[in-house]
Scaffold this motif. Structure first.
Motif, short mmCIF file in Angstrom:
data_model
loop_
_atom_site.label_atom_id
_atom_site.label_comp_id
_atom_site.label_asym_id
_atom_site.label_seq_id
_atom_site.Cartn_x
_atom_site.Cartn_y
_atom_site.Cartn_z
N LEU A 1 -25.82 -4.01 -0.50
CA LEU A 1 -26.72 -5.07 -0.93
C LEU A 1 -28.17 -4.81 -0.52
N MET B 1 -24.06 -16.39 0.53
CA MET B 1 -25.13 -17.16 -0.09
C MET B 1 -25.28 -18.52 0.60
N ILE C 1 -27.76 -13.76 1.73
CA ILE C 1 -28.11 -13.03 0.51
C ILE C 1 -28.77 -14.01 -0.45
N SER D 1 -24.13 -12.09 -11.92
CA SER D 1 -25.17 -12.35 -10.92
C SER D 1 -25.58 -11.06 -10.24
N LYS D 2 -26.86 -10.97 -9.90
CA LYS D 2 -27.36 -9.87 -9.09
C LYS D 2 -27.69 -10.43 -7.71
N VAL D 3 -27.35 -9.68 -6.67
CA VAL D 3 -27.57 -10.14 -5.31
C VAL D 3 -28.24 -9.05 -4.47
N LEU E 1 -19.14 -13.32 -1.22
CA LEU E 1 -20.55 -13.38 -1.57
C LEU E 1 -21.05 -14.82 -1.65
N LEU F 1 -21.84 -17.78 -7.56
CA LEU F 1 -22.12 -16.53 -8.24
C LEU F 1 -21.04 -16.24 -9.27
N ALA G 1 -29.63 -14.55 -4.82
CA ALA G 1 -29.44 -14.11 -6.20
C ALA G 1 -30.82 -13.74 -6.75
N CYS G 2 -30.86 -12.68 -7.50
CA CYS G 2 -32.16 -12.24 -8.04
C CYS G 2 -32.06 -11.92 -9.52
N ASP H 1 -31.09 -11.18 2.01
CA ASP H 1 -32.24 -12.06 2.20
C ASP H 1 -33.16 -11.38 3.22
#
Length: 92
Positions: free
Chosen positions: A48, A84, A89, A7-9, A80, A3, A91-92, A12
């Motif tokens: 988040l 990941m 989580i 990055s956007k997180v 983060l 990330l 990334a979006c 999940d």
């Protein structure tokens, strides 16, 4: 994937979690792994719930905890990235 600040997180969806006192405990239903977070990690996890950029997350947390921004950014990115890698989580 590593990330960066742009990055956007977000959590999940395969992770089930709950608050116990001021801490988060969670289960990744895809791999059966169980996790528990201390109060600071739990505070980060709560942020988040909806997509947030790493830069915004760090800015919010630096303001809340009054910490050195440069070292906090590096620590936050490492944390983060670990989340990941554990599929907690996305990334979006």
């Amino acid at each position: 994937m590593n990330l960066d600040m742009d990055s956007k997180v977000i959590h999940d969806e395969a992770v089930i979690f709950t608050d116990i006192e001021d801490k988060i405990v969670m289960l990744n239903v895809e791999n059966g792994a169980y996790y528990d977070f201390d109060s600071i990690a739990s505070h980060i996890w709560r942020k988040l719930e909806k997509p947030i950029s790493v830069a915004q997350l760090c800015a919010d947390l630096c303001e809340e905890f009054e910490v050195d921004a440069d070292s906090f950014r590096a620590d936050s990115l490492a944390f983060l990235d670990d989340l990941m890698a554990r599929n907690l989580i996305i990334a979006c």
